[in-house]
Each structure stands twice: as C-alpha cells, then as structure tokens.
Design a protein around this motif. Structure first.
Motif, short mmCIF file in Angstrom:
data_model
loop_
_atom_site.label_atom_id
_atom_site.label_comp_id
_atom_site.label_asym_id
_atom_site.label_seq_id
_atom_site.Cartn_x
_atom_site.Cartn_y
_atom_site.Cartn_z
N PHE A 1 -4.21 -42.91 13.81
CA PHE A 1 -2.80 -43.31 13.69
C PHE A 1 -2.32 -44.04 14.93
O PHE A 1 -1.49 -44.94 14.85
N ILE A 2 -2.87 -43.65 16.08
CA ILE A 2 -2.49 -44.37 17.29
C ILE A 2 -3.01 -45.81 17.22
O ILE A 2 -2.30 -46.76 17.55
N LEU B 1 -3.43 -47.46 14.53
CA LEU B 1 -2.55 -48.12 13.57
C LEU B 1 -1.27 -48.61 14.25
O LEU B 1 -0.87 -49.76 14.11
N ILE B 2 -0.66 -47.70 15.02
CA ILE B 2 0.60 -48.05 15.66
C ILE B 2 0.39 -49.19 16.64
O ILE B 2 1.13 -50.16 16.66
#
Lengths: 258, 290, 331
Positions: free
Chosen positions: B267-268, B270-271
């Motif tokens: 998710f990091i 992704l961000i």
C-alpha cells in the motif's frame, strides 16, 4: 500607463506552439479586443494570463510585477478575473451564491468566525451580500437571485459569469466570447454593460469576440492573432483592412479572386 | 536467498497480474474501478473449491467450469449493478460496487461459513532445487498457466473481432456505438473475461496458499488494484508488468524489511506511485484541457 | 411554519427524555450507536459530500481517535475531558498529514489511497504489539468522571454522546453553511472555476479533510470510553464502507441526510435480526438498489437551503421580481 505587458510570450505543448512570441500592452482603462480565427491561440492567451498555463518563455507583467509563476488564485488577488467561453457556472448554486463565492471576504472568512457566528460576522455577511447584490443589479440579474444558475437562459448565464468576475474586485477583466449565443438585442445591452463597467470601475477589459461589428463599436484597440502569432494591432478600420488579417480570416485564394 | 525471493515474488506477482487485468480492462472501457472485483475473485476461488471437492472433477475441467461460472457472475453484476448507472456521477457506480462487495462476501459466508477452508490437493507437491534455490511444482504450474492465459488474452484482444471492438469501445463508447459495435455486449464480455481471469487466479491462490475464506477478496483486490495502477490503469501489458513488479517488491520487502508489514509495503508503494506518477510506470500523460 | 416548530420542540423533548421512556439497555445502546455513527457520517460527509473527495478510510480516523484515547486513559492520569480534545486534534493532525499529499489525486485514485491508508493503520494496530497489545486489544478503558461523578449507566453515556453529537452537528452545520461551504461546493464542482475566482482548491479540501478526521477522532474517543475495550477488529474496511453508505444513502452534502443515513443504517440491521444470517446481504442489496433507483439519497442536495448566506436580503427581491425586471430592461 501600462497595466499589463506581455513580452515575447511563448507557450508550447509538446511540439505544438500555441502562442508564439507575442508582445502586448494594455493601458489604464483600455478596452482591448483580441480577435483571430479559430485555433489562433486566443483562449490559450487567456489561460496564460490567468495562470492556468505558464509561458514556456517570455514575460508577463501586471501592475509592474512579473507574474509568470503566480498561481491562478494569486492573480485573482492581484486583480485579474475572467469569464469562460464555455460557460462554467456552479450548477447547484443559486445566482447569488455563484457571485458570493467569488467575493474575497466570503471565502476568506475564518473557521472560528463561521462557527461562532458573532454579530460582527453577521454584519459583515450582510455587507458582502449587499455588495454582491450591487454587482448583480449592474448586470441586471438582481431579480433572479434565488434561481439556480443552471436554470437561467444562456445570455443571462453569460452575464452571471461577468458578475462573478466583477465581484473579485478585479482591475483587469478578461471576457472570453461574452456575446456568443446572444441575440442582437442582448448583444446591444452587453455592449452597454461593458462600456458601463469600463467607465464606472475604470477597469481594463480584454475581450475575445468574433462579432466584428461589436468589436469595432466597443474596443479602443484591436489585436489580431493567427496561428499563435500577433499579426496585426491597431484601431478599428486599420486592422480590418490589413491584408494579413484578411488573409488569416479568408485564406490565400481570396487574393486571386479579387 | 535473493533469487529465491524473486522467484516467490514472480509467482505471487503473476497471480496479482491475473486479477489486475480485470480491473484494468473494466477501467479501460468504463473508467470506473470495479470495487467488487476482489470479491468476484473470491467467488471464483470458492467455485473451484466446490467443484473439485464435491464433484471430484478433474483439475482442468474444474478450472474451466469455475472460470465460466465466475464469468457469468461478472456479467450478472455488470447488468444489475453497473449498467443502470452508466451515465451517472462516477461516485454512484463506486458505491453500488461496494454494495455488491458486501453482498458477495456475506453470501459466501452464508453458503460456506466464515471459516478458512483448505484447498483440495490436486497436484503432488514436488520441489526442485538448483543453485541453492527451490521451486515447487505448484509454482511452475502457476507460472505456466498465467503465461498461457496472458498470451491468450493478448491474442484475444489484438487478433479477434471482439478484441478489436473492445479496444474501439475503450477509446470511445459513443464512437464505437456509431461504428455499429454493440457496446453493451462488449462491456459484458469485458466483465466476463476479467472475472474468468480472476477465477483462474483464485484457484491458483487456493492451491498455492491452501486457504480459502470469504474475506480473502479484500486484500487480494487491493493488491491487484495496486498492480494495475503501477502499470498504468487501463493498460493491459502494464497490468501484467505491474503485477510482477509488485509481487517481487513485496517479497523483497517482507524478507529484508519486515514480514509483518508485508501488506503495508504494497500500500505504501501504491501511495507513492500515485503521488509521484499517477498514470503509472507505463501510463501516458494526460493533458488537462481547459 | 408554527406546526413544524412545535414538532421540532416535541422531537427535542423526546430525544432529551429518551432514557426515561426507553428503559431498555439494548435500545439505549442502539441510540448511542446512532449517535456515534451520526458523528462519523457527518464528518465523512464534509469530506465526501461537500469537498467531493472520495475518501474510503474513515474507519482509520475513528480507530486513531479510539486508540489515542484508550492509551492516554490507560497510561496517564489525564481526565477524559482533556483526552477527548487531544484525541480529536491528534486525529485531525493525521487527517492533515494524510490529506496534504493525497488531495491532489482525483476520484477513484483517492479512494484507493485512503483505503490503503486505512489498511496500513489497521496493520499498525495489529502489529505494534508493545503499545497496542495487537489483536488482544486494550481492555479496561476508564469511564469519564465529572465533579466526582463517574459515568456508568447507559443513560450517562447517552447524554454524553448527545452533547457530542449536538456540538458536531452545530459546528459542521455552521461551517458548511458559510462562505467556506460555498467554496467547498465550488471546488467540488469545478476546480478551474474555483481557482479563477481566487479559491485555492487544495486549501479547502485540506480543511475539509482535517475537520472530517477530527470529528471522526472525537467519535472514536467516545467509543473507547463507552465500550471500555477496543481492538483492531472494531475499525475494519467494512466499517468505512458502512459510514460511506450512510453518507450516500442519506444524501451527499446534506447534514440532515447524514443524520437520516446513520439512523437508517444502524436501525435496519437491528430490525433484520430475525434474518440474522441474511441481514448484511440485504444491506448490500439495499445499497445497490438505492444507487440504481435513488442515487441522490433520502435527503439529497436538491433540498439544500438556498441562499443561506444572508437569507433576509436574498428573499426580498423575489417578491417584486416582475416590477424590478421591467425597470431593468428599460435601462
């Protein structure tokens, strides 16, 4: 006195040169018309002035200050406001709200002021509404304040855009085809309105317009763009008779036919 | 050790890529994120489990059947929950997709219970070791099947009439319609193909992790979406590359940084990608026209 | 006009006296849950409805508020009345920190990023065992005390949540019914226009984000002290989805809508208890049906109060509209 000055302003999108080396000045209180065939770069020039695009090279000076890198909101604070060619009002807001939201004191009200809503804040709001009503009165929309912007007829939507720009307390007003879609009667009252604004607020008005008759009747000076370049500049008839201008509008062949 | 992690990463990355294709194809045409896609993947896994367990079907038959059922499910979801909303504000189909997601998860819990199911042993697990790294027969199966499916998809999209119509529709639904393409049919097919690929991925996940449960679609969906974004959403080869890249990075991150935060790493990424280059690594830049 | 006013007074009295006539712990618990979800839905509506930012990780803010409260109440002697605003501010700060980079993203991308953020926060709750005790959660969170009186009964907590809801509603109502609210709606509809009239979209989106997070944190703080035990399972993705569903079903950019949405989505699953196994399925179905048949929600934006800003003035001209427009066309 020069209020606005463009020196060698160029903007490129990839390989496309949308505005090429344009010089332009606007003097205090002047009404300047920007004309040219479709795709000449007129709206792009507006976007450069309002900060949606930044020039690839060249210099834009407003009130003796270089504004090349200024963000749009900053330019509004300095006194540049615009209308849009394809009307862009906030559909879900009323006529009054569309104007209110452009009022600098309306959107800068502090959070705590909004929350505690003291008498002083209420008084201030009353004054803001009053000022907005004044502008709406000037453009003749004060009777329709409760309507949703979306429900106004086309011509009135254009007037509302002008009112919205006015409320920002601008010094330089950019009108992008303000008469498009208006009938001749509406056009006439628009011409009257533009003259009134220019006189009453001593502001500079730069307008893009296709209706040559209207341009000639209203503009102090005319600038012609074609393919992103300035091809002519001058007063009324001298521009109209400029061969370059005729060529830009009517194409090459016309010379042979005449 | 490093090459071992990369092999594991490629394996899981291939699965992410298969799921990501569904997101990317739908986004390419409708410009919406099908939030229920992760749960369609979960349903596909359960279909496979069910067919293998109760009908003792041979693996490849079960594989194809569950892909077919899932494709059908995808089409039904499109017809009922998205098509009526095609011309609304973009947030509306998103919420509708969440409704579908809640519905499917709870349907699965109702039918199969909330517990984690083991997956039937369809393949003997053998491991091969060379140069100190091991690769299992299951990993080979996953890689071979995903490559076949991706090549198949590529041929389908570029060489067939429907594939051509699909690409035309993704450029402009209106124009495609004017050219006589039945866009509703094409959109339904897109959902079907995306869902079938998700089912395939689901079965492979089932075999690989040996754990199937109703909420498995959430994290997998989020990861696959990350893969799609990495490759530039709407871009089919991009989704494949994005899947592999995510799988590898995640495995390396879990091995060398922290295994507990394995999911957080994805998710990091992704961000960060969305912040730095929202069009993805292979995406084209959009020009903002005023 | 008078009858609606009377109705309002009666409703207010009924709500105030609820613990007196509803002498049932279970019912009071539902009423308190409604209160929590009204705060959550309203705070999310500021972000989603007014600022148009499709945020999907609201449960994370709720969780941060809860964990901050729980940790402070368990590890320090601070009074709840001090912890509550701290929790709100810390959560607001998180909203600001998350918001500043992500608000430039559009639509679905923002949704996914906030979803990812929610998941990261949950993973921290689960894995940072030294502080959060991981999946075991934090039990024994203190109850608030006021002048030597400790909150124990459901009625005590009911009044506490009532006050918090009242403050939340008042603050958010005032903010969205101000120039700020108009600016937010403008930013939501058209950022280019907003910039062209001197509004900085990022600033307004960020304020909405921070404010939304702050009130979610307050809701979390209340939840922690009310339930007295929290664990990562209380702040899942599904909670974010439920809060969002409340906002959308109730009606985006509508204070009344969020209140209605929270009531309906808390009460419906309870009413569906007879169909316990099917109820979440039915909720999912209801969301889809609502989007298909009534996407603007129960109390959509079309019912928004027009010209709230300076109401008195704006009303006047309409009465003499015909006369004024005549005199105008003459000029």
């Amino acid at each position: 006195m020069e209020v606005l000055k463009l020196e060698g302003v160029t903007v490129k999108f990839g390989g496309l040169v949308a505005v090429n080396n344009v010089d332009l000045t606007m003097n205090k209180g002047e009404i300047l018309a920007l004309i040219g065939p479709n795709g000449a770069g007129k709206t792009t020039l507006f976007n450069l002035l309002t900060g949606i695009y930044t020039p690839t090279s060249g210099r834009i000076t407003f009130k003796q200050k270089e504004i090349n890198a200024f963000k749009p909101y900053k330019r509004v604070e300095m006194g540049i406001a615009r209308t849009f060619q394809n009307i862009r009002l906030i559909k879900s807001l009323t006529v009054l709200e569309n104007v209110l939201v452009a009022h600098p004191e309306c959107h800068s009200e502090g959070l705590f002021q909004s929350i505690f809503l003291t008498r002083a804040v209420k008084e201030k709001r009353k004054r803001i509404v009053e000022e907005c009503m004044d502008v709406l009165r000037t453009v003749g929309l004060h009777a329709k304040v409760n309507e949703l912007a979306n429900n106004l007829p086309y011509g009135e939507q254009r007037l509302l855009e002008i009112a919205r720009a006015m409320v920002t307390k601008c010094q330089l007003l950019l009108l992008d085809e303000p008469a498009a879609g208006m009938n001749s009667q509406e056009k006439q009252s628009l011409v009257d309105l533009i003259r009134l604004l220019s006189k009453k607020y001593e502001m500079e008005i730069l307008l893009i317009e296709h209706d040559i008759r209207m341009v000639m009747s209203i503009a102090d000076r005319v600038v012609v763009l074609d393919h992103g370049e300035k091809i002519a500049e001058g007063v009324g008839a001298e521009v109209q008779n400029n061969p370059k201008v005729i060529k830009a509008y009517l194409g090459e062949e016309i010379d042979e036919n005449e | 050790m490093l090459s071992q992690q990369i092999i594991n990463g490629i394996t899981i990355g291939a699965i992410y890529a298969l799921i990501a294709l569904g997101y990317t194809m739908v986004y390419g045409i409708l410009k919406i994120v099908n939030f229920a896609h992760g749960d369609i993947f979960m349903m596909g896994t359960f279909f496979g489990l069910f067919i293998l367990k109760y009908f003792n079907a041979p693996f490849f038959l079960a594989f194809i059947l569950s892909a077919l059922f899932t494709a059908l499910l995808g089409m039904v979801v499109e017809r009922l929950a998205y098509r009526p909303l095609r011309f609304t504000d973009r947030i509306v189909p998103l919420i509708s997709a969440m409704g579908v997601s809640i519905f499917l998860v709870n349907l699965a819990q109702l039918v199969w219970g909330t517990e984690t199911h083991p997956f039937p042993k369809v393949f003997p697990i053998k491991t091969y070791t060379f140069n100190g790294m091991t690769i299992s027969s299951i990993q080979i199966l996953i890689l071979v099947l995903s490559v076949i499916l991706m090549i198949g998809l590529h041929l389908f999209v570029t060489k067939t009439r429907i594939g051509t119509a699909m690409r035309a529709t993704s450029m402009s639904i209106t124009n495609a319609k004017l050219m006589g393409i039945n866009t509703n049919f094409i959109i339904a097919i897109t959902f079907a193909v995306g869902s079938a690929l998700a089912a395939a991925a689901g079965i492979l996940v089932g075999i690989y992790y040996d754990a199937v449960y109703p909420t498995m679609g959430y994290t997998a969906g989020l990861k696959a979406f990350t893969a799609a974004v990495l490759g530039g959403i709407g871009n089919i080869p991009g989704a494949m590359a994005g899947g592999l890249l995510l799988g590898i990075t995640e495995n390396l991150g879990a091995a060398y940084i922290s295994s507990q935060y394995r999911d957080a790493i994805a998710f990091i990424i992704l961000i960060v990608v969305l912040m730095v280059k929202p069009t993805g690594i292979f995406g084209k830049k959009e020009i903002n026209k005023v | 006009m008078k009858s609606t006013r009377l109705l309002k007074i009666v409703a207010a009295l009924l709500i105030l006296a609820l613990p007196l006539w509803l002498r049932n712990e279970y019912m009071l618990h539902i009423a308190i849950s409604i209160g929590i979800y009204i705060m959550l839905a309203l705070s999310l509506n500021t972000i989603v409805g007014y600022a148009g930012q499709f945020a999907l990780g609201h449960a994370a803010f709720y969780g941060i508020g809860s964990y901050v409260t729980a940790l402070l109440l368990l590890n320090t002697d601070l009074s709840f009345w001090l912890v509550l605003p701290i929790a709100g501010l810390v959560t607001g700060l998180f909203g600001f920190i998350l918001g500043s980079p992500v608000i430039r993203l559009r639509g679905d991308y923002l949704g996914i990023v906030t979803l990812g953020f929610g998941e990261i926060i949950r993973l921290i709750f689960v894995n940072w065992v030294d502080v959060t005790r991981g999946p075991m959660g934090l039990p024994g969170i203190r109850s608030p005390e006021l002048f030597g009186y400790t909150f124990t009964s459901s009625a005590d907590f009911y009044y506490l949540v009532l006050v918090l809801v009242a403050i939340t509603v008042l603050v958010i109502y005032r903010v969205v019914h101000s120039g700020m609210g108009l600016s937010l709606l403008t930013v939501r509809e058209d950022e280019v226009v907003a910039e062209s009239i001197g509004i900085r979209p990022t600033k307004y989106k960020l304020i909405a984000f921070t404010m939304g997070a702050l009130f979610a944190g307050v809701a979390g703080a209340f939840y922690a002290t009310y339930i007295s035990f929290i664990s990562p399972d209380s702040f899942l993705y599904t909670d974010s989805v439920m809060i969002l569903a409340m906002v959308v079903l109730g009606g985006m950019a509508s204070v009344t809508g969020s209140i209605l949405g929270a009531i309906v989505l808390v009460v419906t699953p309870e009413l569906l208890r007879f169909a316990s196994d099917y109820r979440m399925m039915l909720v999912g179905l209801a969301i889809v049906l609502m989007m298909v048949f009534k996407p603007q929600g129960f109390w959509g934006e079309s019912r928004r109060k027009r010209n709230f800003y300076g109401k008195e003035l704006a009303d006047k001209p309409q009465k003499s509209a015909a006369a004024v427009s005549d005199s105008n066309s003459a000029t």
